[in-house]
Design a protein around this motif. Structure first.
Motif: not given
Length: 580
Positions: A264-269, A428-430, A452-457
């Protein structure tokens, strides 16, 4: 004639060896000049002065003299042995000299001229015997407790400070705090070159110690108060000023410990050295995510420092084993270190100093605080934000990856923190509860992740005996379904998909049957056609043979007819010849 400008040398400074003080004073105390340390009872004046003396002897080779007017040398030795300072040993090695001067009140009554000549002689002998470069007088009030004439007081104080300067002594004089002045008499601060105020206060039943440089002749200094801590290693002072925003950044990425979260975090963390915040209500899995991140760091061979404000280390280790995370192995290998304490143990400044000391002692690559929201028990949200701002700046300057958890409360906005630190956070993770059809399940959101690009799902957050897992939340019917509702919906969809697939397969079979029937009909027609074609070919062949036979017969008939015609002609010729 123009006179050449005389070069003015800056004031020379004497390093104190006290943790943090030299940074605050930009090099130490004024060398060869007196410094006044003032404050109320229990603020740490004597300890401050003695540590300056002992560290000077141990770390900088500066012998010292400690002259006390209250405690005996034996009492001083007992007081400082608990802090790791062996005063008798240093005295036997000639590094430190102590002198207890007892002055009765009757000896300092104003009976004519009053001077400190006897003190100068006694102090001078101690300095000469040890070759001292540092001197401590503790406390100055004992010399003047019977005097009320401010003129005499000011004159004798000025003479004392001038005498120390003439001898080139870097001196500390301690003084008791006054009601409306820094010291009891309010005079010492005017004749000292440097004045440091120590403050010991109680706020909301929490004790806090602070230090402030009131004045420093010949040197710039900040007016801020700086928290300091007294523990088994002496005094530790933490600068209050932020390290600013000029810290290094890294493009290296480190795993979260959850493969699907990495994806989800651009595949890299996460970025190395970034600050991560996980917020959520109670029971959403914040500590589990923290432990997973710590486990991932230790698997990379990195040191992790874990500050826990709610659970003991043994309880965390036991609880995490239920989801397949073995933290005990990393503790045994020295890669993971827990620091567990109640936030109300001491004030916020003390927590900040404790953070710094633990980080410098352990040198971690990953730092975890679980949860930071508990710090509000030791101060206001604004004060907590100030402390965390300084802590995060310090961690970023040292490229330490920081993982913070924050407890939010049901009914309040989940996309904010009580400490208002979201602007300081890089990722920030919720974690939140999703209630549906009588069930409470967990969901994970990425609110932001800088750079970084990250998932919105939204992902369903599962705690299994194999660790943390993330699964897609069902959204096909226009609503988010989790838990058994998602399982039922998925089962229904699978059944529907199976029925559709079976119907398609039936239609394909029917189509195949029709194809085969059609192909059979085509084959029959083709066979019939082929049979008729062969019959026609046979008839044509027979006709050809018949026609050939007829032709042959006609040829024979023609030949026969030709033979009969020739014989008749010969008969006629014979008849004619006989008639002649």
């Amino acid at each position: 004639m123009v006179k050449a400008k005389q070069k003015v040398e800056p004031i020379e400074k004497c390093p104190s060896g006290i943790m943090g003080l030299d940074e605050i004073t930009k090099g130490g105390l004024p060398k060869g000049r007196p410094t006044l340390i003032c404050g109320g009872a229990g603020s740490g004046k004597t300890l401050f002065a003695m540590e300056f003396l002992l560290r000077g002897a141990l770390e900088y080779g500066d012998p010292g003299v400690f002259m006390t007017f209250e405690e005996t040398s034996a009492d001083l030795a007992k007081n400082f042995i608990t802090l790791g300072f062996d005063l008798p040993d240093m005295i036997s090695r000639g590094l430190i000299a102590t002198d207890h001067v007892y002055i009765a009140r009757s000896e300092i009554e104003e009976t004519g001229d009053y001077d400190l000549e006897g003190l100068f002689i006694r102090l001078g002998n101690a300095i000469d015997s040890t070759g001292a470069k540092r001197v401590v007088l503790d406390t100055i009030e004992a010399l003047f407790s019977g005097l009320s004439n401010t003129g005499i007081l000011r004159a004798e104080l000025r003479r004392l400070f001038h005498w120390l300067k003439e001898r080139g002594m870097t001196a500390i004089i301690t003084g008791e705090g006054g009601d409306k002045t820094l010291t009891r008499y309010g005079l010492e601060e005017y004749v000292a070159d440097c004045v440091i105020l120590l403050d010991f206060r109680i706020e909301e039943q929490i004790a806090t110690r602070r230090l402030r440089i009131v004045k420093y002749r010949g040197s710039s200094h900040g007016p801020d108060e700086h928290p300091f801590l007294i523990d088994d290693s002496g005094i530790s002072i933490l600068p209050i000023s932020s390290l600013g925003l000029d810290y290094p950044v890294s493009n290296e990425r480190i795993s979260t410990g959850v493969p699907k979260l990495d994806a989800m975090l651009d595949g890299k963390g996460f970025y190395r050295g970034s600050t991560i915040l996980v917020s959520g209500t109670a029971g959403t899995g914040k500590t589990s995510l923290s432990a997973t991140f710590a486990d991932a760091a230790c698997r990379r061979g990195e040191r992790c420092l874990y500050f826990a404000f709610e659970e003991s280390p043994r309880q965390i280790i036991r609880n995490m084993s239920s989801i397949g995370i073995d933290l005990a192995q990393w503790v045994k290998k020295g890669l993971l270190k827990f620091h567990s304490a109640r936030p109300s143990l001491y004030g916020l400044e003390m927590h900040l100093v404790t953070f710094h000391k633990a980080i410098e002692a352990f040198n971690p690559r990953v730092f975890i605080v679980d949860p930071v929201s508990n710090l509000t028990a030791a101060g206001t949200p604004a004060a907590v934000k100030s402390i965390l701002t300084r802590l995060i700046d310090y961690l970023k300057m040292n490229a330490i990856s920081t993982f913070l958890t924050d407890l939010t409360h049901i009914g309040s906005s989940l996309e904010r923190t009580s400490e208002e630190i979201s602007s300081l956070i890089d990722t920030w993770l919720l974690l939140r509860d999703i209630e549906l059809q009588g069930e409470r399940n967990r969901g994970l959101y990425i609110l932001k992740s800088r750079g970084m690009s990250h998932s919105n799902q939204i992902q369903e957050f599962l705690l299994t005996n194999q660790g943390i897992d993330l699964v897609d939340i069902y959204t096909g019917s226009g609503e988010a379904l989790t838990g058994s509702a998602r399982a039922v919906q998925e089962a229904q969809e699978k059944a529907s998909e199976l029925a559709d697939r079976q119907e398609v397969e039936r239609m394909l079979r029917e189509q195949e049957r029709k194809r085969k029937v059609l192909e059979a009909k085509i084959a029959a027609l083709r066979a019939e056609f082929d049979a008729e074609s062969k019959e026609l070919e046979l008839m044509a062949e027979e006709e050809r043979k018949r026609q050939a036979l007829l032709a042959e017969e006609r040829l024979k008939m023609a030949q026969l007819r030709k033979g009969e015609s020739s014989a008749a002609r010969r008969s006629v010729r014979k008849k004619k010849s006989k008639g002649a």
